[in-house]
Scaffold this active site. Structure first.
Site, PDB file in Angstrom:
ATOM      1  N   THR A 117       0.737  -1.444  -0.029  1.00 49.47           N
ATOM      2  CA  THR A 117       0.058  -0.387   0.367  1.00 49.47           C
ATOM      3  C   THR A 117       0.575   1.486  -0.165  1.00 49.47           C
ATOM      4  O   THR A 117       2.060   1.692   0.752  1.00 49.47           O
ATOM      5  CB  THR A 117      -0.908   0.099   0.807  1.00 49.47           C
ATOM      6  OG1 THR A 117      -1.208   0.873   1.456  1.00 49.47           O
ATOM      7  CG2 THR A 117      -0.382  -0.577   2.314  1.00 49.47           C
ATOM      8  N   TYR A 141      -1.565   0.168  10.253  1.00 54.57           N
ATOM      9  CA  TYR A 141      -1.594  -0.244   8.751  1.00 54.57           C
ATOM     10  C   TYR A 141      -0.717  -0.229   7.994  1.00 54.57           C
ATOM     11  O   TYR A 141      -0.330  -1.567   7.934  1.00 54.57           O
ATOM     12  CB  TYR A 141      -2.684  -0.245   8.253  1.00 54.57           C
ATOM     13  CG  TYR A 141      -3.496  -0.574   7.014  1.00 54.57           C
ATOM     14  CD1 TYR A 141      -3.689  -1.504   6.404  1.00 54.57           C
ATOM     15  CD2 TYR A 141      -2.835   0.686   5.874  1.00 54.57           C
ATOM     16  CE1 TYR A 141      -4.312  -1.891   5.395  1.00 54.57           C
ATOM     17  CE2 TYR A 141      -3.189   0.360   4.683  1.00 54.57           C
ATOM     18  CZ  TYR A 141      -3.197  -0.585   3.930  1.00 54.57           C
ATOM     19  OH  TYR A 141      -3.324  -2.303   3.004  1.00 54.57           O
TER      20      TYR A 141
HETATM   21  N1  UFG Z   1     -13.052  10.970   2.522  1.00 55.32           N
HETATM   22  C1  UFG Z   1     -14.288  11.923   2.004  1.00 55.32           C
HETATM   23  N2  UFG Z   1     -15.218  11.180   2.493  1.00 55.32           N
HETATM   24  C2  UFG Z   1     -15.709  10.291   2.822  1.00 55.32           C
HETATM   25  C3  UFG Z   1     -14.173   9.383   2.458  1.00 55.32           C
HETATM   26  C4  UFG Z   1     -13.398  10.198   2.885  1.00 55.32           C
HETATM   27  O1  UFG Z   1     -13.987  12.926   2.522  1.00 55.32           O
HETATM   28  O2  UFG Z   1     -16.739  10.221   3.610  1.00 55.32           O
HETATM   29  C5  UFG Z   1     -11.668  11.388   1.323  1.00 55.32           C
HETATM   30  C6  UFG Z   1     -10.485  11.099   2.574  1.00 55.32           C
HETATM   31  O3  UFG Z   1     -10.242  12.381   3.868  1.00 55.32           O
HETATM   32  C7  UFG Z   1      -9.814  11.081   1.537  1.00 55.32           C
HETATM   33  C8  UFG Z   1     -10.129  10.831   0.794  1.00 55.32           C
HETATM   34  O4  UFG Z   1     -11.822  10.400   0.118  1.00 55.32           O
HETATM   35  O5  UFG Z   1      -9.107  12.464   1.785  1.00 55.32           O
HETATM   36  C9  UFG Z   1      -9.706   9.721   0.391  1.00 55.32           C
HETATM   37  O6  UFG Z   1     -10.102   9.311   1.528  1.00 55.32           O
HETATM   38  P1  UFG Z   1     -10.513   7.017   1.346  1.00 55.32           P
HETATM   39  O7  UFG Z   1     -10.915   6.513   2.900  1.00 55.32           O
HETATM   40  O8  UFG Z   1     -10.952   6.661  -0.194  1.00 55.32           O
HETATM   41  O9  UFG Z   1      -8.819   6.474   1.559  1.00 55.32           O
HETATM   42  P2  UFG Z   1      -7.337   6.583   1.273  1.00 55.32           P
HETATM   43  O10 UFG Z   1      -6.178   8.055   1.079  1.00 55.32           O
HETATM   44  O11 UFG Z   1      -7.960   7.304   2.864  1.00 55.32           O
HETATM   45  O12 UFG Z   1      -7.362   5.557   1.714  1.00 55.32           O
HETATM   46  C10 UFG Z   1      -6.530   4.445   0.560  1.00 55.32           C
HETATM   47  C11 UFG Z   1      -6.828   3.522   1.376  1.00 55.32           C
HETATM   48  C12 UFG Z   1      -5.939   3.123   1.882  1.00 55.32           C
HETATM   49  C13 UFG Z   1      -4.066   3.278   0.888  1.00 55.32           C
HETATM   50  C14 UFG Z   1      -4.385   4.685   0.617  1.00 55.32           C
HETATM   51  C15 UFG Z   1      -3.608   4.870  -0.144  1.00 55.32           C
HETATM   52  O13 UFG Z   1      -7.509   2.331   1.997  1.00 55.32           O
HETATM   53  O14 UFG Z   1      -5.363   1.642   1.963  1.00 55.32           O
HETATM   54  O15 UFG Z   1      -5.458   4.393  -0.708  1.00 55.32           O
HETATM   55  O16 UFG Z   1      -3.846   6.263  -0.466  1.00 55.32           O
HETATM   56  F1  UFG Z   1      -2.999   3.139   1.868  1.00 55.32           F
END
Ligand code: UFG
Length: 330
Positions: A117, A141
């Site tokens: 990841t 994680y």
């Molecule tokens: N977000 C929102 N509202 C929501 C959900 C997410 O604004 O309801 C935002 C988050 O704050 C973030 C972006 O959308 O800024 C992406 O969030 P995600 O939860 O979709 O994904 P993450 O970037 O947090 O994490 C994902 C995977 C991880 C991985 C990462 C790598 O879950 O395992 O991408 O970029 F490490």
């Protein structure tokens, strides 16, 4: 060729199982169905309900099914859960992977693919992340996955294990043929949540943080279509089986979209103007995570086919529609 796909009843693993079956390979899925769904597995794949850390079970499976490669997707993936319950994450992602690697080595597996990841980089201060960045995860994680990368590196040096670790950026979309997709009772990923808002499975969503140092103030992420990600896995498998070097590589497209851009795309494609509330920053979200994808392109000759936000969103929405209609028992 016979491939053991761990976590093959989950989101990314089930796409791999379909891609391998499509190529005419023999596929055995091992999954404990704790978060996976049997409906996502192709009919032609064999499902073994069990624990990847059960060395007796897995080594017997490898021998009986003449498995020559393992694609290891099983694991826990919710970053915030890993902060509140780190030991479960170290158990599921690190300890169980260690047992699986031991079985793979003892069974002389020819190739081992690992789902890593972008979380291994933590909160980098650069625009484009290459693989040489500092590895400084900010969540259990990220550490749990990084530790598995280290075990693979050291097992390669000590026992000659052949492996590739692919560092996923933000995986999204669904099988273009509609056979599988992201299927979770408690969604956490942005596109999943926005698709639920568009299809009426929830009545609103939140945007976490609008004051980031990015062009529109919301976080930038590199969204990669799951089918392109799987294509990289299939190519990585062939690369290793054909005698290619072990490698660790980013899997992303090399450009990012903001949360607002993603939400707008989902509203546009679905035609639904769902309610969006601006909210506080979510702890642990780095402003930008965008892959330098030169390495995976160079080593594997990988070229994405779905590098288009509207296509990713369209496929995610089509899958969400199937879930609304009860395609999978949640
Ligand atoms: N977000 C929102 N509202 C929501 C959900 C997410 O604004 O309801 C935002 C988050 O704050 C973030 C972006 O959308 O800024 C992406 O969030 P995600 O939860 O979709 O994904 P993450 O970037 O947090 O994490 C994902 C995977 C991880 C991985 C990462 C790598 O879950 O395992 O991408 O970029 F490490």
């Amino acid at each position: 060729m016979a491939i053991l796909v761990t976590g093959g009843a989950g989101y990314v693993g089930s796409h791999m199982a379909h891609a391998l079956v499509d190529r005419g390979e023999d596929v055995v899925v091992i999954d404990d169905l704790s978060t996976g769904h049997r409906e996502l597995i192709p009919e032609k794949a064999k499902l073994v309900e069990g624990d990847i850390a059960d060395k007796k079970l897995v080594s017997k499976l490898i021998a009986d099914e003449r498995i020559n490669a393992i694609a290891h997707f099983a694991g826990s993936i919710v970053v915030s859960d890993s902060v509140s319950d780190p030991l479960t994450y170290y158990e599921n992602n690190t300890v169980k992977s260690r047992a699986l690697i031991e079985t793979a080595v003892a069974s002389s597996i020819e190739a081992f693919l690992f789902s890593s990841t972008a979380a291994v980089y933590g909160e980098p201060g650069v625009d484009l992340l290459d693989e040489e960045q500092n590895l400084q995860p900010v969540s259990p994680y990220g550490w749990s996955k990084l530790m598995t990368e280290v075990m693979l590196r050291d097992s390669a040096a000590a026992y000659g294990l052949k492996y590739a670790a692919l560092r996923y950026f933000n995986v999204a979309g669904a099988d273009p043929e509609g056979r599988t997709g992201e299927t979770r009772e408690h969604a956490t990923h942005l596109i999943e949540i926005a698709a639920q808002a568009a299809t009426g499975r929830r009545n609103r969503m939140q945007i976490f943080g609008t004051d980031y140092p990015t062009p529109d103030g919301t976080c930038l992420r590199d969204y990669i279509h799951v089918t392109d990600l799987i294509d990289a896995h299939v190519k990585a498998l062939m690369h290793l089986l054909n005698g290619g070097e072990n490698f660790v590589a980013n899997c992303g497209y090399g450009h990012g979209f903001s949360v607002l851009q993603v939400v707008d795309a989902i509203k546009r494609v679905s035609g639904v103007d769902f309610r969006v509330d601006m909210a506080e920053r979510r702890p642990g979200d780095p402003p930008a995570l965008v892959a330098d994808s030169a390495r995976v392109r160079e080593i594997l000759g990988w070229e994405p086919k779905y590098d288009d936000l509207e296509t990713i969103v369209r496929h995610a929405l089509a899958w969400e529609d199937q879930l609304v209609k009860g395609r999978v028992k949640l």
